[in-house]
Design a protein around this motif. Structure first.
Motif, mmCIF file in Angstrom:
data_model
loop_
_atom_site.group_PDB
_atom_site.id
_atom_site.type_symbol
_atom_site.label_atom_id
_atom_site.label_comp_id
_atom_site.label_asym_id
_atom_site.label_seq_id
_atom_site.Cartn_x
_atom_site.Cartn_y
_atom_site.Cartn_z
ATOM 1 N N MET A 175 0.752 -1.114 0.056
ATOM 2 C CA MET A 175 0.079 0.036 -0.162
ATOM 3 C C MET A 175 0.980 1.307 -0.008
ATOM 4 S SD MET A 175 -3.020 -1.000 -0.521
ATOM 5 C CE MET A 175 -3.935 0.176 0.047
ATOM 6 N N VAL A 176 1.962 1.174 0.686
ATOM 7 C CA VAL A 176 2.978 2.400 0.704
ATOM 8 C C VAL A 176 3.562 2.649 -0.443
ATOM 9 C CG1 VAL A 176 5.153 3.006 1.587
ATOM 10 C CG2 VAL A 176 3.752 2.214 3.093
ATOM 11 N N SER A 177 4.028 1.314 -1.493
ATOM 12 C CA SER A 177 4.388 1.608 -2.617
ATOM 13 C C SER A 177 3.436 2.087 -3.744
ATOM 14 C CB SER A 177 5.011 0.380 -3.182
ATOM 15 O OG SER A 177 6.181 -0.171 -2.474
ATOM 16 N N LEU A 178 2.174 1.619 -3.501
ATOM 17 C CA LEU A 178 1.001 2.127 -4.394
ATOM 18 C C LEU A 178 0.842 3.600 -3.992
ATOM 19 C CD1 LEU A 178 -0.757 1.040 -6.618
ATOM 20 C CD2 LEU A 178 -2.418 0.470 -4.577
ATOM 21 N N GLU A 179 0.836 4.190 -2.820
ATOM 22 C CA GLU A 179 0.435 5.466 -2.682
ATOM 23 C C GLU A 179 1.703 6.423 -3.353
ATOM 24 O OE1 GLU A 179 -0.721 9.085 -1.138
ATOM 25 O OE2 GLU A 179 -1.983 7.253 -1.491
ATOM 26 N N ARG A 180 3.056 5.726 -3.337
ATOM 27 C CA ARG A 180 3.977 6.567 -3.915
ATOM 28 C C ARG A 180 3.789 6.709 -5.453
ATOM 29 N NH1 ARG A 180 9.601 4.523 -0.926
ATOM 30 N NH2 ARG A 180 9.068 5.412 1.074
ATOM 31 N N ILE A 181 3.413 5.471 -6.113
ATOM 32 C CA ILE A 181 3.046 5.571 -7.425
ATOM 33 C C ILE A 181 2.032 6.456 -7.832
ATOM 34 C CG2 ILE A 181 2.418 3.942 -9.423
ATOM 35 C CD1 ILE A 181 3.848 1.694 -7.698
ATOM 36 N N ALA A 182 0.970 6.252 -7.136
ATOM 37 C CA ALA A 182 -0.332 7.176 -7.426
ATOM 38 C C ALA A 182 0.011 8.763 -7.232
ATOM 39 C CB ALA A 182 -1.410 6.702 -6.241
ATOM 40 N N ARG A 183 0.907 9.128 -6.263
ATOM 41 C CA ARG A 183 1.130 10.258 -5.943
ATOM 42 C C ARG A 183 1.968 10.862 -7.150
ATOM 43 N NH1 ARG A 183 0.983 13.828 -2.085
ATOM 44 N NH2 ARG A 183 0.024 13.379 -0.117
ATOM 45 N N ALA A 184 3.011 10.065 -7.642
ATOM 46 C CA ALA A 184 3.719 10.526 -8.758
ATOM 47 C C ALA A 184 3.278 10.647 -10.153
ATOM 48 C CB ALA A 184 4.939 9.423 -8.981
ATOM 49 N N LEU A 185 1.880 9.840 -10.174
ATOM 50 C CA LEU A 185 1.422 9.919 -11.353
ATOM 51 C C LEU A 185 0.011 10.948 -11.119
ATOM 52 C CD1 LEU A 185 0.858 6.065 -12.134
ATOM 53 C CD2 LEU A 185 2.152 7.902 -13.641
ATOM 54 N N GLY A 186 -0.113 11.778 -10.128
ATOM 55 C CA GLY A 186 -1.069 12.707 -9.777
ATOM 56 C C GLY A 186 -2.466 11.891 -9.764
ATOM 57 N N SER A 187 -2.451 10.794 -9.120
ATOM 58 C CA SER A 187 -3.839 10.054 -9.103
ATOM 59 C C SER A 187 -3.815 9.646 -7.665
ATOM 60 C CB SER A 187 -3.558 8.824 -10.006
ATOM 61 O OG SER A 187 -4.778 7.976 -9.943
ATOM 62 N N SER A 188 -4.563 8.376 -7.305
ATOM 63 C CA SER A 188 -4.770 8.021 -5.802
ATOM 64 C C SER A 188 -4.619 6.241 -6.025
ATOM 65 C CB SER A 188 -5.999 8.417 -5.282
ATOM 66 O OG SER A 188 -7.003 7.939 -6.048
ATOM 67 N N GLN A 189 -4.614 5.807 -4.884
ATOM 68 C CA GLN A 189 -4.645 4.380 -4.697
ATOM 69 C C GLN A 189 -5.755 3.889 -5.323
ATOM 70 O OE1 GLN A 189 -3.207 2.784 -1.029
ATOM 71 N NE2 GLN A 189 -2.384 4.547 -0.445
ATOM 72 N N ILE A 190 -6.919 4.562 -4.801
ATOM 73 C CA ILE A 190 -8.205 3.912 -5.116
ATOM 74 C C ILE A 190 -8.494 4.122 -6.591
ATOM 75 C CG2 ILE A 190 -9.334 6.311 -4.640
ATOM 76 C CD1 ILE A 190 -11.124 2.962 -3.966
ATOM 77 N N GLU A 191 -7.890 5.097 -7.231
ATOM 78 C CA GLU A 191 -8.283 5.326 -8.863
ATOM 79 C C GLU A 191 -7.518 4.092 -9.445
ATOM 80 O OE1 GLU A 191 -8.476 9.454 -10.293
ATOM 81 O OE2 GLU A 191 -7.392 9.739 -8.099
ATOM 82 N N LEU A 192 -6.223 3.962 -8.971
ATOM 83 C CA LEU A 192 -5.497 2.731 -9.722
ATOM 84 C C LEU A 192 -6.105 1.313 -9.471
ATOM 85 C CD1 LEU A 192 -1.796 3.760 -8.899
ATOM 86 C CD2 LEU A 192 -3.139 4.095 -11.039
ATOM 87 N N ILE A 193 -6.272 1.188 -8.252
ATOM 88 C CA ILE A 193 -7.419 -0.108 -8.061
ATOM 89 C C ILE A 193 -8.456 -0.227 -8.650
ATOM 90 C CG2 ILE A 193 -8.426 -1.350 -6.142
ATOM 91 C CD1 ILE A 193 -6.262 -0.172 -4.304
ATOM 92 N N ALA A 194 -9.341 0.853 -8.595
ATOM 93 C CA ALA A 194 -10.671 1.040 -9.335
ATOM 94 C C ALA A 194 -10.350 0.562 -11.032
ATOM 95 C CB ALA A 194 -11.191 2.135 -9.461
#
Length: 197
Positions: A56-75
């Protein structure tokens, strides 16, 4: 093909594909995303091929770097698993459905399936610290359903909003929000979906 080069499972493979799609839509190379997310280039390469699962920490870092969020990537990855949802002309999300997860200091639930041109979210939080600023290329709209929230738009100003109030800001605007008194607030958020993401 060795066992090490096979995707772990369909959802992991789709999550990796969506991360790649988001990265390419933002014009980033793997090396650039690795630097922005403070993760290794080989790990991101494995992730995009479905050969690794992010924490979840890595996914949060990736999401932030992409200007997105964990929930958007998972969705995005989950919607690809629902037959016909990504191309359907109608999307119905029941009150017990919709991907849920962390978003902007609270919890959000996405209220649409598939590739709609916008992402509507139901959001609840009570965070008193606004945390770090977020910035993404997409415009965003917030409507306060209940409670009070302070929306900090950096150079654009800080706004205290109560139930019934709304704010819209253009893509690229720094933003964050919090509760001024630690009480729960409920927002309806609509974020533009960038084409290709």
């Amino acid at each position: 093909m060795t066992s090490g080069s096979v995707a772990l499972d369909e959802q992991t493979e789709r999550l990796g594909a969506r991360i790649r799609s988001f990265r390419q839509a933002r014009g980033l190379t793997l090396v650039e995303l690795a630097r922005l997310a403070q993760l290794s280039h080989p790990f991101l390469s494995q992730l995009e091929r479905g050969q690794a699962r992010p924490s979840m920490v890595s996914l949060e870092r990736i999401a932030r770097a992409l200007g997105s969020s964990q929930i958007e990537l998972i969705a995005a990855a989950t919607d690809d698993l629902v037959p016909g949802e990504s191309t359907a002309r109608v999307s119905v999300v029941r009150k017990i459905e919709g991907p849920q997860g962390p978003f902007g200091g609270g919890e959000a639930r996405i209220l649409v399936h598939g590739d709609a041109p916008f992402i509507p979210m139901d959001f609840r939080g009570s965070n008193t610290s606004p945390g770090d600023f977020y910035r993404h290329d997409e415009a965003e709209f917030l409507h306060v359903v209940s409670g009070v929230v302070v929306v900090d738009l950096a150079e654009e100003g800080q706004f205290e909003l109560a139930a019934g109030d709304s704010v819209h800001y253009a893509g690229g605007t720094l933003h964050r929000w919090c509760s001024p008194r630690g009480e729960e607030y409920h927002l309806f958020i609509v974020k533009e979906r960038r084409s290709g993401a």
